[in-house]
Design a protein around this motif. Structure first.
Motif, PDB file in Angstrom:
ATOM      1  N   LYS A 115      -1.265  -7.127  -6.532  1.00  0.00           N
ATOM      2  CA  LYS A 115      -0.997  -7.506  -5.146  1.00  0.00           C
ATOM      3  C   LYS A 115       0.365  -8.199  -5.028  1.00  0.00           C
ATOM      4  CE  LYS A 115      -4.164  -9.058  -1.653  1.00  0.00           C
ATOM      5  NZ  LYS A 115      -5.359  -9.801  -1.269  1.00  0.00           N
ATOM      6  N   GLN A 116       0.630  -9.092  -5.971  1.00  0.00           N
ATOM      7  CA  GLN A 116       1.929  -9.782  -5.969  1.00  0.00           C
ATOM      8  C   GLN A 116       3.064  -8.770  -6.071  1.00  0.00           C
ATOM      9  OE1 GLN A 116       1.795 -12.533  -9.323  1.00  0.00           O
ATOM     10  NE2 GLN A 116       1.401 -14.247  -7.927  1.00  0.00           N
ATOM     11  N   GLU A 117       2.864  -7.800  -6.925  1.00  0.00           N
ATOM     12  CA  GLU A 117       3.933  -6.825  -7.151  1.00  0.00           C
ATOM     13  C   GLU A 117       4.234  -6.053  -5.871  1.00  0.00           C
ATOM     14  OE1 GLU A 117       2.953  -4.554 -10.675  1.00  0.00           O
ATOM     15  OE2 GLU A 117       3.163  -6.311 -11.965  1.00  0.00           O
ATOM     16  N   TYR A 118       3.173  -5.611  -5.198  1.00  0.00           N
ATOM     17  CA  TYR A 118       3.419  -4.857  -3.970  1.00  0.00           C
ATOM     18  C   TYR A 118       3.980  -5.775  -2.884  1.00  0.00           C
ATOM     19  CZ  TYR A 118       2.926  -1.828   0.034  1.00  0.00           C
ATOM     20  OH  TYR A 118       3.188  -1.088   1.145  1.00  0.00           O
ATOM     21  N   PHE A 119       3.500  -6.999  -2.879  1.00  0.00           N
ATOM     22  CA  PHE A 119       3.913  -7.968  -1.858  1.00  0.00           C
ATOM     23  C   PHE A 119       5.440  -8.131  -1.819  1.00  0.00           C
ATOM     24  CE2 PHE A 119       4.935 -12.559  -1.264  1.00  0.00           C
ATOM     25  CZ  PHE A 119       4.637 -12.675   0.085  1.00  0.00           C
ATOM     26  N   PHE A 120       6.039  -8.422  -2.962  1.00  0.00           N
ATOM     27  CA  PHE A 120       7.486  -8.702  -2.905  1.00  0.00           C
ATOM     28  C   PHE A 120       8.310  -7.426  -2.837  1.00  0.00           C
ATOM     29  CE2 PHE A 120      10.074  -8.302  -6.861  1.00  0.00           C
ATOM     30  CZ  PHE A 120       9.122  -7.797  -7.726  1.00  0.00           C
ATOM     31  N   VAL A 121       7.751  -6.331  -3.354  1.00  0.00           N
ATOM     32  CA  VAL A 121       8.431  -5.037  -3.256  1.00  0.00           C
ATOM     33  C   VAL A 121       8.497  -4.606  -1.795  1.00  0.00           C
ATOM     34  CG1 VAL A 121       7.974  -2.573  -3.642  1.00  0.00           C
ATOM     35  CG2 VAL A 121       8.047  -4.149  -5.585  1.00  0.00           C
ATOM     36  N   SER A 122       7.350  -4.661  -1.124  1.00  0.00           N
ATOM     37  CA  SER A 122       7.299  -4.188   0.260  1.00  0.00           C
ATOM     38  C   SER A 122       8.156  -5.074   1.155  1.00  0.00           C
ATOM     39  CB  SER A 122       5.843  -4.169   0.740  1.00  0.00           C
ATOM     40  OG  SER A 122       5.812  -3.781   2.079  1.00  0.00           O
ATOM     41  N   ALA A 123       8.000  -6.384   1.006  1.00  0.00           N
ATOM     42  CA  ALA A 123       8.775  -7.295   1.856  1.00  0.00           C
ATOM     43  C   ALA A 123      10.274  -7.106   1.612  1.00  0.00           C
ATOM     44  CB  ALA A 123       8.358  -8.736   1.559  1.00  0.00           C
ATOM     45  N   GLY A 124      10.664  -7.009   0.348  1.00  0.00           N
ATOM     46  CA  GLY A 124      12.085  -6.871   0.003  1.00  0.00           C
ATOM     47  C   GLY A 124      12.675  -5.580   0.556  1.00  0.00           C
ATOM     48  N   LEU A 125      11.931  -4.488   0.411  1.00  0.00           N
ATOM     49  CA  LEU A 125      12.461  -3.207   0.912  1.00  0.00           C
ATOM     50  C   LEU A 125      12.516  -3.205   2.439  1.00  0.00           C
ATOM     51  CD1 LEU A 125      10.870  -0.534  -1.466  1.00  0.00           C
ATOM     52  CD2 LEU A 125      13.245  -1.296  -1.391  1.00  0.00           C
ATOM     53  N   GLN A 126      11.494  -3.775   3.069  1.00  0.00           N
ATOM     54  CA  GLN A 126      11.525  -3.823   4.541  1.00  0.00           C
ATOM     55  C   GLN A 126      12.747  -4.594   5.027  1.00  0.00           C
ATOM     56  OE1 GLN A 126       7.820  -4.477   6.809  1.00  0.00           O
ATOM     57  NE2 GLN A 126       6.820  -4.724   4.842  1.00  0.00           N
ATOM     58  N   ARG A 127      13.028  -5.705   4.349  1.00  0.00           N
ATOM     59  CA  ARG A 127      14.161  -6.520   4.795  1.00  0.00           C
ATOM     60  C   ARG A 127      15.476  -5.762   4.602  1.00  0.00           C
ATOM     61  NH1 ARG A 127      15.958 -12.681   2.878  1.00  0.00           N
ATOM     62  NH2 ARG A 127      17.655 -12.869   4.370  1.00  0.00           N
ATOM     63  N   LEU A 128      15.609  -5.124   3.443  1.00  0.00           N
ATOM     64  CA  LEU A 128      16.907  -4.474   3.216  1.00  0.00           C
ATOM     65  C   LEU A 128      17.096  -3.264   4.126  1.00  0.00           C
ATOM     66  CD1 LEU A 128      17.385  -1.687   1.289  1.00  0.00           C
ATOM     67  CD2 LEU A 128      16.450  -3.183  -0.432  1.00  0.00           C
ATOM     68  N   ILE A 129      16.006  -2.576   4.430  1.00  0.00           N
ATOM     69  CA  ILE A 129      16.139  -1.421   5.328  1.00  0.00           C
ATOM     70  C   ILE A 129      16.489  -1.905   6.748  1.00  0.00           C
ATOM     71  CG2 ILE A 129      14.881   0.481   6.450  1.00  0.00           C
ATOM     72  CD1 ILE A 129      15.111   1.288   3.686  1.00  0.00           C
ATOM     73  N   LYS A 130      15.851  -2.973   7.147  1.00  0.00           N
ATOM     74  CA  LYS A 130      16.146  -3.487   8.496  1.00  0.00           C
ATOM     75  C   LYS A 130      17.619  -3.919   8.572  1.00  0.00           C
ATOM     76  CE  LYS A 130      14.644  -6.390  12.172  1.00  0.00           C
ATOM     77  NZ  LYS A 130      14.005  -7.637  12.546  1.00  0.00           N
ATOM     78  N   HIS A 131      18.058  -4.568   7.516  1.00  0.00           N
ATOM     79  CA  HIS A 131      19.456  -4.999   7.461  1.00  0.00           C
ATOM     80  C   HIS A 131      20.385  -3.781   7.531  1.00  0.00           C
ATOM     81  CE1 HIS A 131      22.916  -7.360   6.142  1.00  0.00           C
ATOM     82  NE2 HIS A 131      23.192  -6.349   5.337  1.00  0.00           N
ATOM     83  N   TYR A 132      20.029  -2.757   6.775  1.00  0.00           N
ATOM     84  CA  TYR A 132      20.840  -1.532   6.753  1.00  0.00           C
ATOM     85  C   TYR A 132      20.932  -0.917   8.153  1.00  0.00           C
ATOM     86  CZ  TYR A 132      22.043   3.343   5.819  1.00  0.00           C
ATOM     87  OH  TYR A 132      22.628   4.579   5.837  1.00  0.00           O
TER      88      TYR A 132
END
Ligand code: GL2
Length: 799
Positions: free
Chosen positions: A273-290
């Motif tokens: 769960k931890q692994e998916y948690f930071f992966v998903s949050a991190g990718l969402q943030r970078l895509i939004k930034h992009y």
């Protein structure tokens, strides 16, 4: 930055007053630390903001380093050094009657990592900022870091590390940039009316991921990168209505602890769960930034973004990016896959099978139903495509889903364009043995990036005395470019330089001796050889081999009280994983052996053994500068790289080591005679594996020295190890010594003897030490990170 002492003093006094309503005379040490940190934060904030603006405007490609561990240690002095104001602030504080180090010491180590892998991530963050490479860290803001180790009656006791209890002055909470991550529930595909299948969800668990940004300040430049750490919270709309305490507890647990116990199903589930948690949050943030700042079509993502999968923990980056591209941006599968593979790259950090993550298929399916569908589809399409090209055998051996398990390394290799090892030998082993089948299919993806260290921390911060000698001998350019230390070679016959190097080392040894006296109650002679092994406790790292040699020296002294041995202090620092029984037994044995030897009047100053509790980055900063010898004695092929070996080299210690990991490259750089090499090489180890003809019991039976040493574990010679002694004895004799400790023993003793002989010749030793320092340039992580930036991520340095 430019700062006068006067300005600093004003700023500091004002901050004490505005933050704590107190003046210097009345302020306590924690208040002084908080005020000082706050002033420093204000100093870099402007640079941070400007660099962010530069990044927005230039729209240059950026890399994101996804890592479940970071191990930065303390940040205050590092920020001061990098801002170029360390001396000014130190002097300003001195004027106010405050000693910088006594304040800096109070900062808790930021220890959200276990060991080498996490420390490497932090070295990379430091080096990227210092070389102007736009690299963003992405990880988890664990409320509790790596446990604190206490030694009680010789045993390791683990205490929680509540590192945030006094607040964290460096982080910035960005509530406006929070994202939701979802788990569980049901998912199915439904026609959206246009013929397109879209996922529909029911009964999902929602968690809010809140980012905390910590700036990574570059060394005397204008770059400030960001390390983003995610904290799990209950989404605001659920806050009030939700009375489910279990849900609240589980949500909090998600970012509560580094590496929760994974020996039971619930613990393992939490980890996934931890692994998916930071992966998903991190990718969402970078895509939004992009999307919002780069404003280019999502199909161009790979031209602007590179995502690095640090070990397999963030492997879910692959299916998560696919999910975002397909489900949220309507990209067709093939196209989404091409983008994903271009964006992703992966580092393997170990060949030890227990560290290669696999998750039960059922667990992935129920926790991450949509991600599971995507992984299945990746696997299915790849199998269909490759079967006719490479045949069933290769396809099967490299499948992502096999035997009811999801193989995270396989997912990482297949879903990325680059797989690298962390030292030449390790990368070769990946290609030739461990990942050979992948190499046959994707040869162009494999490459090596030998690890490095953030040399500024390990010299300019940890060893100011040595740094001054280096400045005065070769000038200051080495502070920016470690290769400049090569100039030192020209001074190797210069008596004055050698004496000054010796004097610096002696001072560092005195500092460590004081620490040992204060914390262990043991008096050690700074003239003795300081022989150090500091790293995680693991059977493959063979602390036990070191211990057997110590016992040999002990028995030699007992048998011949006037034997000529050069006085030695053996220093250990090591944490064992809480569930790793054998490693804990070794810790207990080391402590009991230390007690026995240190209190034996026959031994006197000839031999001392010290176990320094709670080894961490800050302890390393005191211990490593004081070392004469660094022990790097893992069984050849097992240590992927090692990085403490590089820190020892930089601090002028000589290595006694096997041909393992980066030791080999250190040996080549330092030159023969400046490194004590011993033991089996990797071919010999693999030859034993092939033939299955290693017999440790024979060595025990036939070698009287070994026999006597091993018997000491079971015959009462070493006190208080009635449970641990037999366990260790049997690991070597009954269970055939998995890591060939006995096989390498004689050669190790020989190398130790050579080392002692050289040490007696102080000039020759110091020359060898100088040669190590002079040739350490390659092992700066500035070099490593540039290689990643150029060859894997294709991101440019800021000019
Ligand atoms: C490690 C390796 O064991 C170590 O040799 C290497 O130096 C570091 C960094 O690459 O990675 N792999 C691993 O899982 N841990 C390490 O320290 N924990």
């Amino acid at each position: 930055m430019k700062l006068t002492k006067k300005q600093f003093k004003q700023d500091f006094e004002k901050r004490l007053s505005t933050k704590f309503a107190i003046d210097i005379e009345k302020a306590g040490p924690q208040e002084k630390l908080a005020a000082l940190s706050s002033v420093v934060k204000a100093y870099y904030s402007k640079i941070w903001q400007e660099d962010n603006e530069y990044k927005y405007e230039s729209k240059k490609k950026q890399a994101y380093y996804f890592s479940v561990e970071f191990l930065p240690g303390k940040m205050l002095k590092s920020n001061l050094l990098n801002l170029g104001i360390l001396d000014t602030v130190r002097e300003g504080l001195a004027d106010l009657g405050i000693e910088l180090d006594s304040i800096a010491r109070l900062e808790p180590d930021m220890a959200i990592g276990n060991g080498g892998l996490g420390r490497l991530a932090s070295c990379f963050m430091d080096s990227a900022a210092s070389t102007g490479i736009p690299l963003n860290g992405n990880g988890i803001r664990y409320s509790y870091g790596l446990f604190k180790q206490k030694i009680v009656d010789g045993y390791q006791v683990e205490l929680p590390d509540a590192w945030l209890s006094n607040g964290n002055p460096w982080e910035v909470r960005r509530s406006d940039k929070a994202f939701e991550v979802t788990f569980g529930g049901e998912v199915w595909l439904e026609d959206d009316g246009t013929g397109k299948l879209r996922p529909k969800y029911r009964n999902q668990e929602r968690v809010l991921a809140v980012p905390y940004d910590t700036p990574m300040v570059g060394f005397e430049n204008t770059t400030v990168n960001n390390m983003c750490l995610w904290k799990s919270e209950v989404p605001k709309d659920l806050d009030l209505q939700f009375q489910n305490l279990d849900y609240m507890r589980q949500t909090a647990m998600l970012s509560a602890e580094l590496y929760p116990d994974n020996s039971n199903y619930d613990g393992r589930l939490l980890r996934l769960k931890q692994e998916y948690f930071f992966v998903s949050a991190g990718l969402q943030r970078l895509i939004k930034h992009y999307v919002s700042t780069i404003q280019r079509p999502i199909t161009h993502l790979a031209d602007y973004v590179s995502v690095h999968i640090n070990d397999t923990h963030p492997a879910l980056c692959v299916p998560e990016l696919m999910r975002i591209l397909i489900d949220e941006y309507d990209i067709a599968w093939e196209r989404a896959w091409n983008i994903t593979v271009k964006v992703m790259s992966y580092t393997n950090h170990t060949i030890l099978s227990e560290a290669l993550e696999k998750w039960p298929e059922e667990m992935v399916k129920s926790l991450l139903p949509r991600i599971y569908q995507i992984i299945l589809e990746i696997d299915r399409r790849r199998t269909a495509e490759l079967l006719p090209k490479v045949g069933a055998k290769l396809v099967h051996s490299t499948r992502i889903i096999k035997d009811g398990q999801v193989h995270m390394a396989n997912l990482s290799i297949i879903g990325s364009h680059s797989t690298n090892g962390v030292a030449k030998l390790h990368s070769d082993l990946l290609k030739d043995v461990e990942l050979h089948d992948f190499y046959l299919i994707y040869p162009e993806r494999f490459n090596n990036k030998t690890n490095g260290i953030a040399d500024r921390r390990w010299s300019q911060i940890a060893n100011e005395r040595l740094s001054t000698v280096l400045d005065e001998t070769v000038g200051k350019a080495w502070r920016h470019n470690l290769n400049e230390l090569k100039l030192l070679e020209a001074h190797k016959n210069d008596t004055n330089t050698l004496e000054r190097l010796q004097a610096a080392k002696f001072d560092d040894k005195l500092r460590l001796a004081d620490y040992i006296k204060e914390n262990n109650g043991i008096t050690v002679d700074p003239n003795a050889i300081f022989d150090v092994q500091v790293k995680r406790l693991h059977a493959y790292k063979r602390q036990l081999l070191n211990v057997l040699h110590i016992l040999k020296l002990y028995f030699d002294i007992k048998d011949q009280p006037d034997i000529d041995v050069y006085p030695r202090v053996f220093i250990f620092g090591a944490k064992a994983a809480p569930g790793y029984h054998y490693a804990k037994s070794i810790i207990k044995a080391i402590n009991e052996i230390a007690n026995m030897i240190n209190n034996d009047p026959d031994v006197g100053n000839k031999l001392k053994v010290v176990f320094i509790a709670n080894y961490n980055v800050s302890k390393a900063e005191i211990i490593i500068p004081a070392a004469n010898v660094g022990e790097q004695i893992s069984l050849a092929s097992k240590e992927a790289s090692g990085t403490s070996n590089m820190k020892f080299m930089l601090n002028g210690a000589l290595t006694i080591g096997t041909l393992d990991g980066a030791n080999i490259e250190i040996f080549e750089a330092a030159g023969k005679g400046n490194f004590f090499k011993f033991g089996l090489d990797k071919d010999e180890v693999y030859e034993y594996y092939r033939n299955g003809n290693y017999n440790a019991r024979d060595i025990y039976e036939q070698n009287p020295v070994v026999h006597r040493i091993l018997d000491a574990f079971v015959d009462g010679t070493i006190p208080n190890i009635s449970a641990e002694g037999p366990e260790i004895f049997e690991s070597l004799t009954t269970y055939n010594d998995e890591y060939f400790v006995l096989r390498d023993f004689n050669d190790y003793v020989r190398a130790q003897k050579d080392l002692e002989t050289l040490y007696k010749d102080r000039t020759a030793w110091t020359k060898a030490s100088l040669m190590n320092i002079a040739n350490v340039g390659k092992f700066s992580s500035d070099r490593t990170i540039k290689e990643y930036a150029d060859a894997i991520w294709h991101v440019e340095e800021k000019k």
